[in-house]
Write an enzyme that holds these catalytic residues in place. Structure first.
Site, PDB file in Angstrom:
ATOM      1  NE  ARG A 275      -2.834   2.094  -4.218  1.00 20.34           N
ATOM      2  CZ  ARG A 275      -2.844   1.036  -3.232  1.00 20.34           C
ATOM      3  NH1 ARG A 275      -1.860   0.599  -2.431  1.00 20.34           N
ATOM      4  NH2 ARG A 275      -4.115   1.236  -2.623  1.00 20.34           N
TER       5      ARG A 275
ATOM      6  CG  PHE B 279      -0.352  -0.842   4.961  1.00 18.70           C
ATOM      7  CD1 PHE B 279      -1.017  -0.262   3.900  1.00 18.70           C
ATOM      8  CD2 PHE B 279      -1.246  -1.097   6.049  1.00 18.70           C
ATOM      9  CE1 PHE B 279      -2.335   0.275   3.793  1.00 18.70           C
ATOM     10  CE2 PHE B 279      -2.520  -0.822   5.884  1.00 18.70           C
ATOM     11  CZ  PHE B 279      -3.008  -0.139   4.822  1.00 18.70           C
TER      12      PHE B 279
ATOM     13  CG  ASP C 146       2.242  -7.741   5.157  1.00 16.64           C
ATOM     14  OD1 ASP C 146       1.586  -8.208   4.291  1.00 16.64           O
ATOM     15  OD2 ASP C 146       1.666  -6.999   5.841  1.00 16.64           O
TER      16      ASP C 146
ATOM     17  CE1 TYR D 108      -7.744  -5.763   1.725  1.00 14.36           C
ATOM     18  CE2 TYR D 108      -8.397  -7.082   3.753  1.00 14.36           C
ATOM     19  CZ  TYR D 108      -7.610  -6.014   3.197  1.00 14.36           C
ATOM     20  OH  TYR D 108      -6.938  -5.224   4.067  1.00 14.36           O
ATOM     21  CE  LYS D 109      -4.472  -4.927   0.616  1.00 14.43           C
ATOM     22  NZ  LYS D 109      -3.343  -4.852   1.756  1.00 14.43           N
TER      23      LYS D 109
END
Ligand SMILES: *Cc1c(COP(=O)(O)O)cnc(C)c1O
Length: 395
Positions: free
Chosen positions: A354, A111, A182, A207-208
């Site tokens: 996605r 990312f 990560d 928050y995912k």
């Protein structure tokens, strides 16, 4: 196959939510939790609430609730700040452990924020550090004895491709490098065994897949045997051994609290605390089986119904996290058309559509319905409508 947890979430009528990999939905008790903290704790107790409502220990208590989801023991996970900050903190601490080497190894699929944090840290250190980003499939080979730290995101945010944590950690440690994982797209998505893989550090966000709400704090793990000598690069007062001694010299706490920085975001943590109750009694192995079942159904149906879409995730489920990506030249307008018709996924440049699979609140019927809507959008090329071509700030 669904886990009996759907009733715990407040999903809007008529929406099939395939974006819980990016922002989890609202847990039902979250509004009450937040209002209780605002009205009863902050409003009534004022500053006393740091003690009377146990605000000060909330970050560690939540770390202990996240720990079992990543195969970590109690006392090894701290929460706070954002993931980008935690990446910086882990990387700076890891580099300190290998002072004679100058290479940070990540991969080109990582990312951007993780890579930017590494680039920024390198500029700050100004000591000839170098960031290497081979293709994800070349990472193992690129781990040589020049490497100080290997910093990899287990599940690729674009393709959903998943790295083997054990193999990469073993290789890193065999050449004397420190390993940072990560877990942004792993925590709450796939079984993770931090102790088993033996990596020194891990970071991730809440928050995912953990449904902590927009801007919910991140977490950082340090292997228990190294906690007492991890050097916190961000030496904030709440990582101090005795914050209220107001000591002018920094002296890190002897626990994982040394990786705390400043005042915790209590409202956000209260929502996260509520969200984490959904994980009680959930077996990550069962969740993984359900996720694979949903994503295999999705791939089969989309390939049969929408021949213009090209699978951009590994075909073998063991090599994927909990998301499926399809490449399509007009992916941005196609995703806008889908969202307009109640199927929410997202788009990642240049051409990736996605979709996340979150068995806590998604079932077969949702996935099949989403595929029917996709078929209609593509058969009628509804995405050609000019209103879907305008790019928003967040894609
Ligand atoms: C989502 C994500 C981030 C986001 O970082 P924030 O600081 O929370 O905005 C960073 N890294 C990875 C790998 C991610 O998936």
């Amino acid at each position: 196959m669904t886990l009996p947890k759907k009733h715990l979430f407040d999903l809007p009528e008529g929406v099939i939510y395939l974006d819980g990999n990016s922002l989890g939905p609202l847990p039902k008790g979250a509004v009450d939790s937040a209002s209780r903290v605002i009205a009863d704790e902050w409003g009534t107790e004022l500053i006393r609430a740091w003690n009377t409502a146990d605000w000060m220990t909330l970050p560690s208590r939540l770390g202990d609730l996240i720990a079992p989801l990543i195969g970590a023991p109690k006392g090894s996970v701290a929460t706070g700040d954002t993931l980008s900050i935690k990446v910086y903190q882990a990387l700076a601490s890891a580099l300190k452990r290998v002072p004679d080497r100058r290479v940070i190894l990540s991969d080109s699929g990582n990312f951007p924020s993780d890579l930017y944090m590494a680039q920024g840290l390198i500029r700050t250190l100004d000591q000839a550090y170098e960031l290497r980003t081979p293709a994800p499939e070349d990472v193992l080979e690129a781990i040589t004895d020049e490497v100080a730290v290997v910093m990899i995101t287990q599940v690729d945010y674009r393709s959903g491709g998943m790295h083997d944590m054990t193999a990469i950690t073993e290789k890193a440690q065999s050449v004397g490098a420190v390993m940072i994982w990560d877990l942004a797209h792993s925590a709450g998505a796939v079984p993770v065994d931090m102790l088993g893989c033996n990596a020194e550090f891990a970071v991730g966000c809440t928050y995912k897949y953990l449904n902590g709400g927009p801007g919910a704090p991140a977490f950082i793990y340090a292997r228990p045997d190294i906690i007492a000598d991890v050097e916190p690069a961000l030496a904030g007062w709440l990582g101090h051994d005795a914050p209220f001694a107001m000591d002018p010299e920094y002296r890190p706490a002897m626990s994982i609290e040394r990786l705390r920085v400043g005042t915790p975001p209590i409202l956000q943590l209260a929502v996260l605390e509520q969200a984490l109750t959904a994980w009680e009694g959930v077996s990550m192995a069962e969740l993984r089986a359900a996720s694979i079942h949903l994503s295999e159904t999705f791939i089969r149906e989309v390939e049969a119904r929408c021949p213009d879409l090209v699978l951009a995730s590994p075909r073998h489920p063991a090599q994927r996290g909990s998301q499926v990506s399809f490449a399509f030249e007009h992916g941005y307008p196609a995703m806008q058309a889908l969202i307009d018709h109640g199927v929410i996924g997202d788009f990642r440049a240049p051409d990736i559509m996605r979709f996340g699979f979150t068995p806590l609140y998604l079932d077969d019927a949702d996935v099949l319905r989403a595929c029917e809507i996709m078929e209609m959008i593509f058969q009628e090329a509804l995405w050609r409508d000019p209103k879907y071509q305008v790019r928003s700030r967040v894609t």
